[in-house]
Write a protein that holds these residues in place. Sequence first.
Motif, mmCIF file in Angstrom:
data_model
loop_
_atom_site.group_PDB
_atom_site.id
_atom_site.type_symbol
_atom_site.label_atom_id
_atom_site.label_comp_id
_atom_site.label_asym_id
_atom_site.label_seq_id
_atom_site.Cartn_x
_atom_site.Cartn_y
_atom_site.Cartn_z
ATOM 1 N N LEU A 88 41.239 38.686 34.241
ATOM 2 C CA LEU A 88 42.321 39.163 33.380
ATOM 3 C C LEU A 88 42.422 40.692 33.464
ATOM 4 O O LEU A 88 43.516 41.262 33.594
ATOM 5 C CB LEU A 88 42.089 38.712 31.937
ATOM 6 C CG LEU A 88 43.230 38.935 30.950
ATOM 7 C CD1 LEU A 88 44.526 38.338 31.462
ATOM 8 C CD2 LEU A 88 42.893 38.324 29.586
ATOM 9 N N ALA A 89 41.253 41.350 33.430
ATOM 10 C CA ALA A 89 41.243 42.818 33.528
ATOM 11 C C ALA A 89 41.838 43.256 34.858
ATOM 12 O O ALA A 89 42.637 44.200 34.914
ATOM 13 C CB ALA A 89 39.819 43.344 33.370
ATOM 14 N N ALA A 90 41.456 42.576 35.940
ATOM 15 C CA ALA A 90 41.940 42.952 37.271
ATOM 16 C C ALA A 90 43.448 42.789 37.363
ATOM 17 O O ALA A 90 44.160 43.677 37.877
ATOM 18 C CB ALA A 90 41.241 42.091 38.333
ATOM 19 N N CYS A 91 43.986 41.680 36.860
ATOM 20 C CA CYS A 91 45.415 41.424 36.993
ATOM 21 C C CYS A 91 46.240 42.372 36.130
ATOM 22 O O CYS A 91 47.266 42.905 36.577
ATOM 23 C CB CYS A 91 45.731 39.963 36.637
ATOM 24 S SG CYS A 91 45.107 38.831 37.886
ATOM 25 N N ILE A 92 45.768 42.601 34.879
ATOM 26 C CA ILE A 92 46.507 43.526 34.026
ATOM 27 C C ILE A 92 46.429 44.935 34.606
ATOM 28 O O ILE A 92 47.434 45.662 34.668
ATOM 29 C CB ILE A 92 45.974 43.478 32.576
ATOM 30 C CG1 ILE A 92 46.306 42.111 31.965
ATOM 31 C CG2 ILE A 92 46.568 44.598 31.734
ATOM 32 C CD1 ILE A 92 45.832 41.918 30.554
ATOM 33 N N ALA A 93 45.234 45.314 35.086
ATOM 34 C CA ALA A 93 45.087 46.635 35.693
ATOM 35 C C ALA A 93 46.055 46.780 36.862
ATOM 36 O O ALA A 93 46.748 47.794 36.996
ATOM 37 C CB ALA A 93 43.650 46.860 36.144
ATOM 38 N N ALA A 153 43.509 51.882 35.495
ATOM 39 C CA ALA A 153 42.062 51.713 35.423
ATOM 40 C C ALA A 153 41.604 51.691 33.973
ATOM 41 O O ALA A 153 40.821 50.818 33.555
ATOM 42 C CB ALA A 153 41.369 52.844 36.182
ATOM 43 N N VAL A 154 42.130 52.647 33.171
ATOM 44 C CA VAL A 154 41.717 52.727 31.767
ATOM 45 C C VAL A 154 42.116 51.454 31.022
ATOM 46 O O VAL A 154 41.324 50.876 30.272
ATOM 47 C CB VAL A 154 42.336 53.977 31.090
ATOM 48 C CG1 VAL A 154 42.088 53.940 29.592
ATOM 49 C CG2 VAL A 154 41.751 55.242 31.695
ATOM 50 N N GLY A 214 42.621 48.510 32.290
ATOM 51 C CA GLY A 214 41.781 47.395 32.772
ATOM 52 C C GLY A 214 40.446 47.352 32.058
ATOM 53 O O GLY A 214 40.008 46.296 31.573
ATOM 54 N N ILE A 215 39.803 48.529 31.964
ATOM 55 C CA ILE A 215 38.500 48.575 31.279
ATOM 56 C C ILE A 215 38.675 48.238 29.801
ATOM 57 O O ILE A 215 37.880 47.503 29.206
ATOM 58 C CB ILE A 215 37.858 49.967 31.460
ATOM 59 C CG1 ILE A 215 37.577 50.204 32.951
ATOM 60 C CG2 ILE A 215 36.564 50.075 30.660
ATOM 61 C CD1 ILE A 215 37.215 51.635 33.292
ATOM 62 N N GLY A 216 39.780 48.766 29.219
ATOM 63 C CA GLY A 216 40.051 48.490 27.804
ATOM 64 C C GLY A 216 40.247 47.005 27.544
ATOM 65 O O GLY A 216 39.751 46.471 26.550
ATOM 66 N N VAL A 217 40.976 46.334 28.459
ATOM 67 C CA VAL A 217 41.178 44.888 28.307
ATOM 68 C C VAL A 217 39.834 44.172 28.302
ATOM 69 O O VAL A 217 39.543 43.331 27.441
ATOM 70 C CB VAL A 217 42.082 44.341 29.432
ATOM 71 C CG1 VAL A 217 42.024 42.812 29.484
ATOM 72 C CG2 VAL A 217 43.517 44.805 29.229
ATOM 73 N N GLY A 218 38.968 44.552 29.258
ATOM 74 C CA GLY A 218 37.633 43.932 29.310
ATOM 75 C C GLY A 218 36.884 44.137 28.005
ATOM 76 O O GLY A 218 36.307 43.200 27.442
ATOM 77 N N ALA A 219 36.901 45.381 27.509
ATOM 78 C CA ALA A 219 36.178 45.679 26.267
ATOM 79 C C ALA A 219 36.743 44.857 25.119
ATOM 80 O O ALA A 219 35.996 44.331 24.284
ATOM 81 C CB ALA A 219 36.259 47.169 25.963
ATOM 82 N N GLY A 220 38.074 44.738 25.077
ATOM 83 C CA GLY A 220 38.705 43.968 24.006
ATOM 84 C C GLY A 220 38.288 42.506 24.042
ATOM 85 O O GLY A 220 37.978 41.911 23.005
ATOM 86 N N LEU A 221 38.250 41.946 25.270
ATOM 87 C CA LEU A 221 37.834 40.552 25.388
ATOM 88 C C LEU A 221 36.373 40.384 24.970
ATOM 89 O O LEU A 221 36.007 39.409 24.299
ATOM 90 C CB LEU A 221 38.034 40.070 26.832
ATOM 91 C CG LEU A 221 39.481 40.097 27.346
ATOM 92 C CD1 LEU A 221 39.533 39.640 28.807
ATOM 93 C CD2 LEU A 221 40.388 39.219 26.500
ATOM 94 N N GLY A 258 36.383 44.448 37.176
ATOM 95 C CA GLY A 258 37.721 43.952 37.499
ATOM 96 C C GLY A 258 38.575 45.022 38.147
ATOM 97 O O GLY A 258 39.292 44.760 39.129
ATOM 98 N N VAL A 259 38.496 46.252 37.632
ATOM 99 C CA VAL A 259 39.274 47.347 38.211
ATOM 100 C C VAL A 259 38.830 47.611 39.648
ATOM 101 O O VAL A 259 39.652 47.764 40.562
ATOM 102 C CB VAL A 259 39.123 48.621 37.344
ATOM 103 C CG1 VAL A 259 39.726 49.820 38.058
ATOM 104 C CG2 VAL A 259 39.763 48.413 35.977
ATOM 105 N N LEU A 260 37.510 47.622 39.858
ATOM 106 C CA LEU A 260 36.993 47.850 41.209
ATOM 107 C C LEU A 260 37.395 46.709 42.140
ATOM 108 O O LEU A 260 37.720 46.932 43.307
ATOM 109 C CB LEU A 260 35.463 48.008 41.184
ATOM 110 C CG LEU A 260 34.949 49.298 40.549
ATOM 111 C CD1 LEU A 260 33.430 49.278 40.467
ATOM 112 C CD2 LEU A 260 35.413 50.519 41.359
ATOM 113 N N LEU A 261 37.375 45.496 41.603
ATOM 114 C CA LEU A 261 37.755 44.341 42.412
ATOM 115 C C LEU A 261 39.222 44.439 42.835
ATOM 116 O O LEU A 261 39.561 44.206 44.008
ATOM 117 C CB LEU A 261 37.522 43.050 41.618
ATOM 118 C CG LEU A 261 37.752 41.744 42.376
ATOM 119 C CD1 LEU A 261 36.626 41.511 43.380
ATOM 120 C CD2 LEU A 261 37.849 40.563 41.417
#
Lengths: 347, 504
Positions: free
Chosen positions: A101-106, A119-120, A122-129, A249-252
């Motif tokens: 999800l982070a990768a796709c939104i990013a 990038a920010v 994407g990381i924020g989405v991950g943290a939120g999840l 996810g962002v790196l991916l």
Amino acid sequence: MSDTTLAATSTADLVADERARSAELARRADSRRNLLQNAGVMVPFVLVLVAGIAAVPNFASGSNVTNMLVNAAILAIVGYGMTLVIAVRGIDLSVGSAQALAACIAASVVNSAGPLVGAVVGIGVGAGLGLLNGVIATRLRVPGFIATLSTMSVFRGFVLLFTGGAPIMIASGGFKSVATASVLGIPLPFVIAVVIGVGAWFALDRMRFGKHVVAVGGSPEAAVDTGISVSRVILLSYLASGAAAGVGGVLLASQLGVVNGSVASGLELQAIAIVVLGGTSMAGGRPRIVGTFVAALLLSMINSGLNLLNVPSFYQYVALGALLVFALSIDGAQRAAVRRMLEGRLS
Amino acid sequence: MPALLQVVDVVQEYPGVRALKGVSLELAPGQVLGLVGENGAGKSTLIRVLGGIEQPVSGSVLVGGTERTFRSSAESQAAGISVVSQEFRLVPQLSVADNVFLGHELTGAGVVDRGRTRRRTAELLDQLGLDLDPDRPVSSLTVGDRQMVEIARALSREFDVLIMDEPTAALNGAETLRLHEIVRRIAAQGKAVVYVSHHLDEIFDICGDVAVLRDGALVAHAPTAELDEARLVEHMLGRKPQTFERAGSTSDEGAARLEVVGLRVPGVAEPFDLTVRGGEIVGLAGLVGSGRTELTRALFGDLTSAGEIRVDGKPVRLTNPREAVRSGVFMLSEDRKGEGILPHLDVTENAMVSRDRSSLPLLRRLFPVPADESAQFSRLRADMRIRVPHGRQLIGNLSGGNQQKVLLGRALLSGCAVLLLNEPTRGVDVGAKVDIYQLIKQLADAGVAVVVSSSDAPELAAIADRCAVYFAGRRVAELHGRDVTEDNIVGASVGQTAQEATHV
């Protein structure tokens, strides 16, 4: 009275003797544990490395090494978060879906608002999840295993809804170059993984938060009694795990250039495998960031080797499962060995 | 002077139990208050309320005159209350220094100041007279040293009120004296101390006042000078203490039912030798952590051990409890709730679960006949004076004493040759204690070899024919017949005498 002094010294002797015995026993248990933990990851690491160089064509070629290091970096970063969660006796099965999800939104934000914002976000989405997982596990009191098993499905559903099943191409060349850039010949993602790893190690070993993580995982009752907010520590651990999945996810996304709703499926199994293989006990209280890092390299080498040998991906699933069972059996053997050593002193 | 701490009409309830029935207390600066009462009288509940671990149903706690509600132990600590809990609440993976400052770490921007933590810990340990490297992991400490670390942790906080729940259960004589010195010093600084102990001489030694809890209510509160030990015990029990009279000494002729030669148990210094004849009750005494619990667990196959064990002359290998039960060894654990009763089954099923069925016909073994079982249970109920309305009563709803009687019935039905008892009367009300002693005696008279491991010296003095006393993992005394007295047991347990009493 010589009689009482005699008794007193022998009492002191008995106590001193017991102390020495207790310390010796613990030292032996510790060295046994360390031996098993280190051997559990180092022996397979060396074996796979040697076998790869000797038997797999192109294993040590520049492009393959870069590829392995980038894959290992993404895996290691997710693994750090998982290390934290497992150290507080939890587990995060949703990392794969969260990463996707982070990768796709990013990717889609990169296309609309630029690489940095992407990038920010994407990381924020991950943290939120991750935060959501933490809230479910602590506030709603759903066991972590079930909570993240459920969100694994929920998050995957979100990705598929978000992408509508179509791949997202990333237009920004700058964003894509993050995964291929290198510092002094070392791929940038790998450098990022090392930096985050050092940070995670420092936080766990030297900071207040780390002591609380060990306390919550090692002895929750002691943590409660000393005024540590157990649910806060668990919440933060899940949050960190989600954020780590976001970074991964962002790196991916940067590495792939094209993402779709099914990326990073099965990641949770790989992440758990490297954490346990790295020596972090499923029983909690013993996070080992360095072990996770080494195990990430090991798993990346195995995957790459099997790919280069054109082994069908079906076998790779079998290999991953077998690796996880191996890691868990080492963990079990280690705990049994320590219990045998210490048995009886703790009750 | 205003009271440092006031407890006003505190009520605490658990499902089905009223643990505190409106307790009020006051603590003045410089006061050392002894808190005494039988097991289950409510001392621990009161401490957990004051420590912020539990929230009372009603009533209030006032600190320095202002009412406070503690939702967590952090809030209680912030209000100046520091607790040394009875259970060991240390994190084995962390070092001594990290454990002492756990929850109130010395940090700068979240980073632990390791140098300062280590120095402050060393100072505190020094105060307690303990020469210990602050970097040692707690998992490497002896039980007594862990207790000291726990005390150091309580002292490391800023506090006005120090609550100590049985701090000396694992401490030897010298350590106990040093602790008393520290308690006096703390009181002299104008702080207040609540001191819980089962050893009444400790209470008379250091406490200015004493409060007695019984069945969740405060039944007495007076300066210690106005009381003597007998009066205090009367308050605790609510009546004159009942003494259990041993019916003469057992003959020496019975055949040895349990013989242990050179049994080595991890964590216990010496190989263990023991011979118990049928009809004999042998006591194992010692502080918490002295090694006696490990020995009984090893004899039950619950701990790995090496050595020779013979039951009724037959050599047996005990590698797990199942084998032990088959070989005729039965154990009742000290943790009755966790390891004894099956709370969701009724008393009949609880009593029958380990029954020796080898003499029954095959069909009856596979399909127990309810009528037969309830007949068995009725017999048991009459023999053991178990107070239950009927055999279908769930065991979880019984009092500790009645639960223990059912478990002794379970042991009886297992047809064991050797019975190992750990703390047989822990959590048992006073009235039922004597009943249980009589049952143990009855079992012994029926030819069972009984080994009782207990931290309750009067208990061993009351029922044991012989008593081995352990200290720091070694047997330091063996008492016979008339020498099995409370004073002798306590003296040897805390290491006051290391000479061995004469062997017979």
